[in-house]
Design an enzyme around this catalytic site. Structure first.
Site, PDB file in Angstrom:
ATOM      1  N   SER A 270       0.806  -1.228   0.000  1.00 40.55           N
ATOM      2  CA  SER A 270       0.000   0.000   0.000  1.00 40.55           C
ATOM      3  C   SER A 270       0.839   1.279   0.000  1.00 40.55           C
ATOM      4  O   SER A 270       0.502   2.222  -0.714  1.00 40.55           O
ATOM      5  CB  SER A 270      -0.962   0.005   1.188  1.00 40.55           C
ATOM      6  OG  SER A 270      -1.897  -1.024   1.015  1.00 40.55           O
TER       7      SER A 270
ATOM      8  N   LYS B 108     -10.288  -4.096  11.403  1.00 40.03           N
ATOM      9  CA  LYS B 108     -11.360  -3.544  10.569  1.00 40.03           C
ATOM     10  C   LYS B 108     -12.707  -3.457  11.297  1.00 40.03           C
ATOM     11  O   LYS B 108     -13.542  -2.633  10.957  1.00 40.03           O
ATOM     12  CB  LYS B 108     -11.517  -4.404   9.305  1.00 40.03           C
ATOM     13  CG  LYS B 108     -10.413  -4.136   8.303  1.00 40.03           C
ATOM     14  CD  LYS B 108     -10.568  -4.951   7.052  1.00 40.03           C
ATOM     15  CE  LYS B 108      -9.403  -4.644   6.138  1.00 40.03           C
ATOM     16  NZ  LYS B 108      -9.359  -5.470   4.955  1.00 40.03           N
TER      17      LYS B 108
ATOM     18  N   ASN C  81     -12.298  -0.165   6.343  1.00 38.37           N
ATOM     19  CA  ASN C  81     -10.872  -0.261   5.972  1.00 38.37           C
ATOM     20  C   ASN C  81     -10.274   1.106   5.661  1.00 38.37           C
ATOM     21  O   ASN C  81      -9.119   1.203   5.274  1.00 38.37           O
ATOM     22  CB  ASN C  81     -10.656  -1.211   4.792  1.00 38.37           C
ATOM     23  CG  ASN C  81     -10.949  -0.550   3.462  1.00 38.37           C
ATOM     24  OD1 ASN C  81     -11.818   0.313   3.377  1.00 38.37           O
ATOM     25  ND2 ASN C  81     -10.242  -0.940   2.437  1.00 38.37           N
TER      26      ASN C  81
HETATM   27  P1  NAP Z   1      -9.181 -10.524  10.281  1.00 36.77           P
HETATM   28  O1  NAP Z   1     -10.337  -9.618  10.470  1.00 36.77           O
HETATM   29  O2  NAP Z   1      -8.125 -10.597  11.309  1.00 36.77           O
HETATM   30  O3  NAP Z   1      -9.779 -11.998  10.064  1.00 36.77           O
HETATM   31  C1  NAP Z   1      -8.926 -13.086   9.935  1.00 36.77           C
HETATM   32  C2  NAP Z   1      -9.697 -14.301   9.488  1.00 36.77           C
HETATM   33  O4  NAP Z   1      -8.754 -15.326   9.170  1.00 36.77           O
HETATM   34  C3  NAP Z   1     -10.629 -14.865  10.561  1.00 36.77           C
HETATM   35  O5  NAP Z   1     -11.772 -15.370   9.942  1.00 36.77           O
HETATM   36  C4  NAP Z   1      -9.791 -15.992  11.167  1.00 36.77           C
HETATM   37  O6  NAP Z   1     -10.550 -17.046  11.708  1.00 36.77           O
HETATM   38  C5  NAP Z   1      -9.088 -16.498   9.938  1.00 36.77           C
HETATM   39  N1  NAP Z   1      -7.854 -17.204  10.251  1.00 36.77           N
HETATM   40  C6  NAP Z   1      -6.766 -16.693  10.849  1.00 36.77           C
HETATM   41  N2  NAP Z   1      -5.815 -17.641  10.954  1.00 36.77           N
HETATM   42  C7  NAP Z   1      -6.338 -18.775  10.433  1.00 36.77           C
HETATM   43  C8  NAP Z   1      -5.826 -20.090  10.265  1.00 36.77           C
HETATM   44  N3  NAP Z   1      -4.605 -20.423  10.649  1.00 36.77           N
HETATM   45  N4  NAP Z   1      -6.613 -20.999   9.662  1.00 36.77           N
HETATM   46  C9  NAP Z   1      -7.846 -20.652   9.248  1.00 36.77           C
HETATM   47  N5  NAP Z   1      -8.399 -19.431   9.401  1.00 36.77           N
HETATM   48  C10 NAP Z   1      -7.628 -18.493   9.984  1.00 36.77           C
HETATM   49  O7  NAP Z   1      -8.426 -10.220   8.902  1.00 36.77           O
HETATM   50  P2  NAP Z   1      -9.033  -9.516   7.589  1.00 36.77           P
HETATM   51  O8  NAP Z   1      -8.926  -8.057   7.689  1.00 36.77           O
HETATM   52  O9  NAP Z   1     -10.358 -10.139   7.308  1.00 36.77           O
HETATM   53  O10 NAP Z   1      -7.980  -9.995   6.479  1.00 36.77           O
HETATM   54  C11 NAP Z   1      -7.913 -11.319   6.042  1.00 36.77           C
HETATM   55  C12 NAP Z   1      -6.911 -11.464   4.908  1.00 36.77           C
HETATM   56  O11 NAP Z   1      -7.352 -10.767   3.759  1.00 36.77           O
HETATM   57  C13 NAP Z   1      -5.531 -10.900   5.240  1.00 36.77           C
HETATM   58  O12 NAP Z   1      -4.572 -11.813   4.789  1.00 36.77           O
HETATM   59  C14 NAP Z   1      -5.448  -9.639   4.430  1.00 36.77           C
HETATM   60  O13 NAP Z   1      -4.133  -9.344   4.027  1.00 36.77           O
HETATM   61  C15 NAP Z   1      -6.314  -9.998   3.216  1.00 36.77           C
HETATM   62  N6  NAP Z   1      -6.864  -8.786   2.607  1.00 36.77           N
HETATM   63  C16 NAP Z   1      -6.499  -8.469   1.337  1.00 36.77           C
HETATM   64  C17 NAP Z   1      -7.031  -7.346   0.731  1.00 36.77           C
HETATM   65  C18 NAP Z   1      -6.620  -6.990  -0.644  1.00 36.77           C
HETATM   66  O14 NAP Z   1      -6.841  -5.845  -1.041  1.00 36.77           O
HETATM   67  N7  NAP Z   1      -6.070  -7.889  -1.403  1.00 36.77           N
HETATM   68  C19 NAP Z   1      -7.946  -6.547   1.419  1.00 36.77           C
HETATM   69  C20 NAP Z   1      -8.314  -6.917   2.699  1.00 36.77           C
HETATM   70  C21 NAP Z   1      -7.767  -8.037   3.279  1.00 36.77           C
HETATM   71  P3  NAP Z   1     -11.081 -17.017  13.231  1.00 36.77           P
HETATM   72  O15 NAP Z   1     -12.364 -16.265  13.198  1.00 36.77           O
HETATM   73  O16 NAP Z   1     -11.216 -18.427  13.571  1.00 36.77           O
HETATM   74  O17 NAP Z   1     -10.028 -16.311  14.042  1.00 36.77           O
END
Ligand code: NAP
Length: 546
Positions: free
Chosen positions: A305, A352, A373
């Site tokens: 970013s 978030k 976000n």
């Molecule tokens: P978040 O709110 O912290 O949520 C994390 C999620 O991942 C939760 O559902 C969690 O499950 C799950 N998780 C974590 N570790 C895990 C594991 N070892 N096995 C299975 N599930 C697991 O994070 P977020 O903001 O949603 O982001 C999630 C991902 O999306 C990140 O990698 C981020 O970089 C990516 N992302 C990318 C973009 C893009 O523009 N490309 C935008 C946004 C996000 P639990 O509920 O069980 O804890």
């Protein structure tokens, strides 16, 4: 920049300096306030630490980075012992000012010898005889020598100090706390100020963004001591902003390492190289009038970013900078943003959702997704938005058609902030046969219920169920960013599945590699990141990125 051309600027009268910068001002159409800011003190010099084992290799490194570094620090503690006898000649090999440092292990360096050995290295390097005087035959004035010597607070050798002073070699009086954050920065500065005429350097580990905030809060107090010349550093990933924003700390010097060392030692999250600092963060333009934007998350220092946002500011010639801010909680991130007057924040995992309770307003889309976000500082307070929805929709429709979506099953992996944005888009585009799979079933239930989707626990036993929804798999969990992680390690792909992983770093996760190998069509999250950043840029600056 012109002010670099008039080095050493310390020796110039203020008005000479001023006129030189006015020339630069006219050339570059930057605001006058920038120059008044610079007049408050000298611009922060970018220093590259030379950490090779030989002087020759260090000279090659200095040559490689000569355009981005203003000065170099020879870290003699990294040198092979046989190099010590040639130290005096090193400054002649380098075309820029040099700092001489022999850092002990206890202070985060490599030197394991005694304090006597260290004193002898200094004496040899600065041509001192036993009485602390320069050798008659090789006076420092006859040969090019180091511009600075770094002496730690406990390393007190009066003859060395007076000899250095007599030869106009500046002393950096430093303290390094690598295990614990410095408790009282102002008191530490007061203690160091007993060494009058020295530049005060305080480097302490930051275990949170709050520790880094203390540096910014204490800058003015620290400057009151000694010569008023200071270097303040928050070490570790939470201290990253203290490097990029070091001009706001009135730091004399910002320390960088070369890319090669950063990669070899896996220091990407806590260290910065001079090319990134100058080219991505446009370091030499950062001043008190620079508008700051940030990326708030738990692990954001290697995010793409900053590249996207800062390139936009460069393109539109805006005096803005976008900095990653690793924080322990959304709350401390917002407090830091408030302290620095940060105008807007990108918010990422895991804040978030938790950021919402601190906002004064939230857009309908963000409210619907239950995730924010983007935070914009307005006269009315902090406003929350969600641009992941825009980014995901645009990139998803480049990957699958709307018709396909409406007629196939889709599995959404994860139930965090990003998954919520994905759910909104799937609903909006008319996907009917969707199931949310999450490690914690309760969270899957709650997300699925808001959108009328099915919910399942993400586990091997549910593999047959996952198969049912697997025409399109959207991986929105944070598992996969680290090596060896794959949230669907148990799943056998048939080859017909389309797999969209929101993660973009690494560009191919274990999951995507496995799916591709099985013949699946795959897509990573880079385009989503790009599109959501474009939208965010618009919210932050009012200008269209594209
Ligand atoms: P978040 O709110 O912290 O949520 C994390 C999620 O991942 C939760 O559902 C969690 O499950 C799950 N998780 C974590 N570790 C895990 C594991 N070892 N096995 C299975 N599930 C697991 O994070 P977020 O903001 O949603 O982001 C999630 C991902 O999306 C990140 O990698 C981020 O970089 C990516 N992302 C990318 C973009 C893009 O523009 N490309 C935008 C946004 C996000 P639990 O509920 O069980 O804890």
């Amino acid at each position: 920049m012109h002010y670099k051309l008039i080095e050493p600027a310390e020796q110039l009268q203020k008005n000479e300096y001023f006129y030189s910068d006015i020339r630069f001002c006219e050339d570059n159409l930057l605001s006058l306030s920038y120059y008044f800011c610079i007049l408050r003190g000298m611009p922060t010099k970018v220093c590259l630490a030379l950490t090779e084992k030989t002087l020759l290799k260090n000279a090659e490194l200095a040559e490689k980075y000569k355009n981005e570094a203003d000065i170099f620090e020879l870290r003699a503690d990294f040198l092979n012992e046989e190099e010590f006898s040639h130290l005096r000649r090193f400054p002649e090999m380098i075309g820029k000012p040099l700092i001489f440092t022999v850092r002990r292990k206890i202070d985060g360096g490599e030197f394991a010898g005694s304090e006597e050995d260290r004193a002898l290295i200094f004496a040899g390097t600065f041509c001192l005889n036993e009485g602390g005087m320069f050798h008659e035959t090789e006076r420092a004035s006859d040969i090019k020598t180091f511009a600075y010597a770094d002496l730690e607070s406990g390393f007190v050798i009066p003859p060395l100090e007076s000899a250095l002073k007599n030869s106009n070699i500046k002393i950096i009086r430093s303290i390094h706390s690598i295990e614990n954050p410095i408790k009282n920065i102002s008191l530490t500065a007061k203690e160091l100020s007993q060494f009058s005429h020295h530049i005060i350097k305080i480097a302490g580990i930051s275990n949170s963004l709050q520790d880094t905030a203390k540096l910014f809060k204490n800058t003015d107090k620290v400057k009151k001591y000694g010569t008023g010349k200071i270097i303040l550093i928050g070490m570790g990933k939470y201290g990253f902003a203290s490097r990029v924003l070091s001009p706001l700390l009135d730091s004399e010097i910002v320390y960088t390492f070369c890319r090669e060392k950063i990669e070899a030692d896996n220091l990407q999250a806590q260290m910065i190289d001079p090319v990134t600092l100058q080219k991505i963060y446009r370091f030499s333009k950062i001043c008190g009038k620079t508008k700051i934007f940030g990326l708030l998350g738990a692990n954001v220092n290697t995010s793409s970013s900053p590249f996207l946002h800062n390139s936009g500011y460069e393109r539109f010639k805006m005096n803005c900078v976008y900095v990653p801010l690793c924080a322990v909680s959304a709350e401390e991130g917002l407090a830091f943003a408030d302290l620095l007057g940060i105008c807007g924040l990108s918010v990422t995992a895991p804040f978030k959702t938790s950021v919402i309770k601190h906002l004064s307003g939230i857009s309908p889309k963000a409210k619907n997704a239950g995730a924010v976000n983007t935070v914009l500082k307005t006269d009315g307070g902090l406003e929350g938005f969600n641009t992941d929805i825009y980014g995901f929709e645009k990139s998803l429709l480049e990957f699958v058609s709307k018709e396909e979506l409406q007629n196939c099953g889709a599995a959404l992996i994860g139930a965090g902030g990003a998954a919520k944005a994905c759910a909104c888009v799937l609903k909006k585009l008319g996907a009917k046969n969707v199931a949310v799979f999450n490690r914690t079933k309760k969270k899957a239930d709650s997300l699925a219920a808001s959108f009328g989707f099915a919910a399942e626990e993400l586990s091997q036993k549910n593999s047959p169920l996952l198969k049912k929804y697997s025409s399109l798999i959207i991986q929105a969990s944070s598992s996969g960013m680290c090596k060896g992680e794959n949230p669907l390690a148990f799943f056998d792909f048939g080859g017909h599945e389309k797999v969209f992983d929101l993660i973009y770093n690494p560009d191919k996760t274990e999951l995507l590699k496995k799916a591709e190998k099985a013949g699946c069509k795959i897509c990573n999250g880079y385009n989503m990141l790009k599109y959501q950043a474009y939208k965010q840029f618009e919210i932050f600056t009012g200008r269209s990125y594209e």
